[in-house]
Design an enzyme around this catalytic site. Structure first.
Site, PDB file in Angstrom:
ATOM      1  CG  ASP A 110      -2.011  -0.995   1.204  1.00  0.00           C
ATOM      2  OD1 ASP A 110      -2.011  -1.855   0.297  1.00  0.00           O
ATOM      3  OD2 ASP A 110      -2.898  -0.948   2.086  1.00  0.00           O
ATOM      4  CG  ASP A 111       0.129   3.751   2.394  1.00  0.00           C
ATOM      5  OD1 ASP A 111      -1.044   3.535   2.027  1.00  0.00           O
ATOM      6  OD2 ASP A 111       0.454   3.812   3.581  1.00  0.00           O
ATOM      7  CG  HIS A 162      -4.488   2.556  -0.475  1.00  0.00           C
ATOM      8  ND1 HIS A 162      -5.262   1.688   0.275  1.00  0.00           N
ATOM      9  CD2 HIS A 162      -3.573   3.071   0.385  1.00  0.00           C
ATOM     10  CE1 HIS A 162      -4.836   1.678   1.530  1.00  0.00           C
ATOM     11  NE2 HIS A 162      -3.818   2.516   1.626  1.00  0.00           N
ATOM     12  CG  HIS A 166      -3.642   6.867   3.180  1.00  0.00           C
ATOM     13  ND1 HIS A 166      -3.783   6.777   4.543  1.00  0.00           N
ATOM     14  CD2 HIS A 166      -3.186   5.659   2.766  1.00  0.00           C
ATOM     15  CE1 HIS A 166      -3.416   5.570   4.952  1.00  0.00           C
ATOM     16  NE2 HIS A 166      -3.046   4.870   3.889  1.00  0.00           N
ATOM     17  CG  HIS A 260       2.255  -0.077   4.245  1.00  0.00           C
ATOM     18  ND1 HIS A 260       1.917  -1.054   5.168  1.00  0.00           N
ATOM     19  CD2 HIS A 260       1.181   0.732   4.134  1.00  0.00           C
ATOM     20  CE1 HIS A 260       0.678  -0.829   5.603  1.00  0.00           C
ATOM     21  NE2 HIS A 260       0.217   0.251   4.994  1.00  0.00           N
TER      22      HIS A 260
END
Length: 298
Positions: A110-111, A162, A166, A260
């Site tokens: 993620d991210d 995603h 965020h 991540h």
């Protein structure tokens, strides 16, 4: 029975038309540009534990046909992947469909996308083990680094949504959630020509509205079943070994592993994949997951 040694590799459809027509035209075996679905990303066969030492790099585009009359050739057929895994919408674990192997995990990050050197390190580790993963990206990061999104795609990995900023989507209105997801869909499509088919809400908090909007956008909504805690500095302290230990302590067949784009995760990824293979685990190709719009399972 289907040979599942490389159970996540896509099956190529015939690229040319009727056999008689091809013989008459002198058509060579067809090859063409990648199709518009994630299944068409350059695919590396997923290595079984016995074959984990083999590195299978994404295959480059084939050279154009040598036929003297390209206009007479049929359109290239897209690659397809058999649907082999179904996700539980309660536990977010994966179960095999039919006789697909059950001792497998889904890798996800993620991210991102963040930094080229770190991302390349992760992609190299995945290639070394013939593994596929989902990279769940944020829109604002794609806007800053579209070239890194292209890198993920060009290296044969899957891009997931995603949200743009965020944020905690469960606290937002439906209109705000639609914009958060829709804007990512649009910028990803503009950048790599494909819209994401997987969605993970930031903090795992999408709420009912997040699930509804993801479904409307044609995406499979998921959180995770195995959290690496690479984001929790008190738990893993930027230590790759502690990240690995967290994943292994929660390991189960069909695990949906959350990681991540972080340097300590990148530093430990090769070792983690090796340890998973030593325990007899393979890696799910996202193209083989049952999802909205994907071919039905067997």
């Amino acid at each position: 029975m289907t040979n599942y040694r490389h159970y996540a590799a896509p099956r190529r459809l015939a690229a040319c038309g009727a056999a008689a027509l091809l013989l008459l035209a002198g058509c060579s075996e067809g090859s063409g540009a990648p199709a518009s679905s994630p299944a068409a990303s350059p695919a590396a066969s997923v290595a079984s534990p016995a074959a984990s030492a083999a590195t299978i790099a994404p295959s480059p585009s084939a050279s154009p046909s040598a036929s003297p009359s390209p206009s007479a050739l049929p359109s290239p057929a897209p690659e397809t992947a058999e649907t082999l895994y179904r996700m539980s919408d309660k536990t977010f674990r994966f179960a095999p469909i039919g006789d697909a192997p059950d001792k497998v995990v889904l890798l996800s990050f993620d991210d991102g996308p963040k930094e080229e050197a770190m991302l390349t390190q992760m992609l190299d580790a995945l290639d070394k083990h013939g593994a596929k993963a989902i990279f769940f990206v944020n829109g604002y990061r794609v806007e800053e680094h579209p070239e890194l999104l292209k890198l993920i795609h060009d290296r044969g990995q899957t891009v997931g949504n995603h949200s743009w900023d965020h944020v905690v989507l469960s606290k937002k209105s439906k209109a705000e959630v639609q914009k958060q997801l829709g804007d990512v869909q649009d910028i990803v499509e503009k950048t790599i020509g494909q819209r994401p088919e997987f969605f993970r809400p930031p903090h795992g908090a999408g709420g009912d509205v997040g699930k509804q909007v993801a479904k409307e956008e044609g995406m499979l909504y998921m959180t995770w079943s195995n959290g690496s805690l690479d984001w929790d500095l008190k738990a893993t302290k930027k230590d790759p070994q502690l990240v690995i230990e967290q994943v292994l302590s929660q390991l189960h067949p069909g695990a949906n592993i959350l990681m991540h784009e972080l340097q300590w995760t990148a530093d430990g990824l090769d070792s983690l994949l090796t340890k998973l293979e030593e325990k007899g685990y393979g890696f799910i190709d996202p193209a083989t997951i049952e999802r909205p719009g994907a071919p039905a399972g067997r």
